[in-house]
Enzyme design. Structure first.
Site: not given
Ligand code: CDT
Length: 313
Positions: A47, A107, A124, A143, A169, A194
Site C-alpha cells: 500500500e 487509496n 480502498k 487516512e 490494508c 502499512n
Molecule cells: N493502512 C492501514 O489501513 N492501517 C491500519 C492501521 C490500523 S488503524 C489506525 C491497519 O488496519 O493495519
C-alpha cells in the site's frame, strides 16, 4: 491439470519523507529483477508504495499534501517500472495515492498484466483512523482526512489465468471483504498494507499486531478457499515502527512464505490456483451450505444493536 502462478510479495522497508519517487522506483525495479530471477509471474508491492505513509501528518490545507498523490498511472516516475515489467513479462500490483481528474482522493492498488495492460484499479473501501487532527497522539493516522472510501466495492478480475481480487490494508481485518470476493470465485487476493505496531486507541493491541495480521489473512484465505498475498511496508519510517511479516497464504489457511526482515525483501511461492477448488467444492461449497436468508443484518445494518432485555455494563 494445474494452474500454477508464481507470485512474489515484494515487501518494502521504510520510505522516508526525503526519498524521491525516482529513488523508490529504483527499489521496486530491484525487487522486480529478483522476481524475474525467481520465476515470478506477478510481483505485489505494498500500500502507498511510492511515498512515505503521509497520513501520519496532518496539514490544515489538504492541497499541501497534493505532491504525495499520483495524478495518473503510469506517469513519468513509474513508467520505468511499467516498461521493465513488460520487458520481463511479469505482472505487478502497485499501491499508491491517487488524486483523480475530478478532485477525488483515493487509496488505490493498480493491477497490471504481464503484457503491460492495466487490469483494474481498486479503491480502498475500509478507511481506518480519524478525520480530524488529534494533536495528543504521538503520530496521526488521518487516512479518513486524506482518502474517500472506495465506492466500487470488491471486484474480481479474470487475470493471470485465474480470478484475482484486491484489497488494501485495513480491508483485510473485515470478513466481508473476503466474502464479497469469495462470492465471485476469487482464487487469489492481493493486499498491500502499512500497519504501525503502536495502535494509539488501545496499546494493549501493540504486541498482537503480527498475530492479528496472520489471523485475518489466514482465516480469510481458508474460509473462502483462496490464496491471499499480504505485502507490508515495514520498518522504522519517520520514527514509526511498521509491521513487516509479509506473507503468502494457501487456501488451506497455511502460511507458505513469510518475510524474515522489515526491509526490502521478496518472498515467493508457487501457487496452484486449482487448489482453491478443494475448499470451494467441499467444506465451503457456498451454493450448498450458505444461508444468505439468515444473514440479512450483514447488509441491512452497520453498527451493532443490543439484544432485548436488561443492559449490562
Ligand atoms: N493502512 C492501514 O489501513 N492501517 C491500519 C492501521 C490500523 S488503524 C489506525 C491497519 O488496519 O493495519
Amino acid at each position: 491439470m494445474t494452474r500454477m502462478l508464481t507470485v512474489g510479495a515484494a515487501q518494502l522497508g521504510p520510505i522516508q519523507k526525503e526519498h524521491t519517487r525516482e529513488e523508490v522506483v529504483q527499489r521496486l525495479l530491484a525487487l522486480l529483477a529478483q522476481g524475474a530471477e525467481r520465476g515470478c509471474d506477478i510481483v505485489v508491492f505494498p500500500e502507498l508504495a511510492l511515498t512515505t505513509f503521509f497520513p501520519r501528518w496532518f496539514v490544515e490545507d489538504i492541497s499541501e499534501a497534493d505532491h504525495y498523490y499520483e495524478r495518473s498511472m503510469p506517469n513519468e516516475a513509474t513508467q520505468p517500472l511499467f516498461d521493465e515489467a513488460k520487458r520481463l513479462g511479469i505482472g505487478f500490483c502497485l499501491g499508491y495515492a491517487l488524486l483523480d481528474d475530478d478532485g477525488h482522493r483515493w487509496n488505490v492498488q493498480t493491477l497490471v498484466e504481464r503484457d503491460g495492460t492495466i487490469v483494474a484499479t481498486y479503491r480502498k473501501c475500509h478507511i481506518p483512523g480519524h478525520q480530524e487532527h488529534q494533536p495528543d497522539r504521538p503520530f496521526q493516522h488521518a487516512e479518513r482526512y486524506y482518502f474517500e472510501p472506495g465506492d466500487e466495492g470488491f471486484g474480481v478480475w479474470k487475470a493471470f489465468g485465474g480470478n484475482v481480487g484486491m484489497m488494501i490494508c485495513n480491508d483485510r481485518r473485515w470478513p466481508e471483504s473476503y466474502r464479497v470476493m469469495g462470492l465471485q470465485s476469487v482464487e487469489m487476493i492481493l493486499c498491500g498494507y502499512n500497519t504501525p505496531i503502536h495502535y494509539v486507541p488501545d496499546p494493549s493491541q501493540d504486541i498482537l499486531q503480527g498475530f492479528h495480521n496472520s489471523l485475518v489473512l489466514q482465516s480469510g484465505a481458508y474460509q473462502n478457499g483462496t490464496w491471499v498475498v499480504g505485502v507490508a511496508k515495514g520498518g522504522v519510517e519517520e520514527g514509526v515502527i511498521g509491521l513487516g511479516q509479509s506473507c503468502i497464504i494457501a487456501p488451506s489457511g497455511q502460511i507458505v512464505a513469510q518475510a524474515l526482515t522489515t526491509d526490502d525483501e521478496l518472498i515467493v511461492a508457487n501457487c496452484d490456483l486449482d487448489w482453491c477448488a478443494r475448499y470451494k467444492d467441499t467444506l465451503f461449497d457456498f451454493d450448498l451450505y450458505r444461508r444468505p436468508e439468515l444473514y440479512g443484518r450483514i447488509t441491512e445494518q452497520r453498527g451493532a444493536v443490543q439484544p432485548e432485555g436488561p443492559q449490562y455494563g
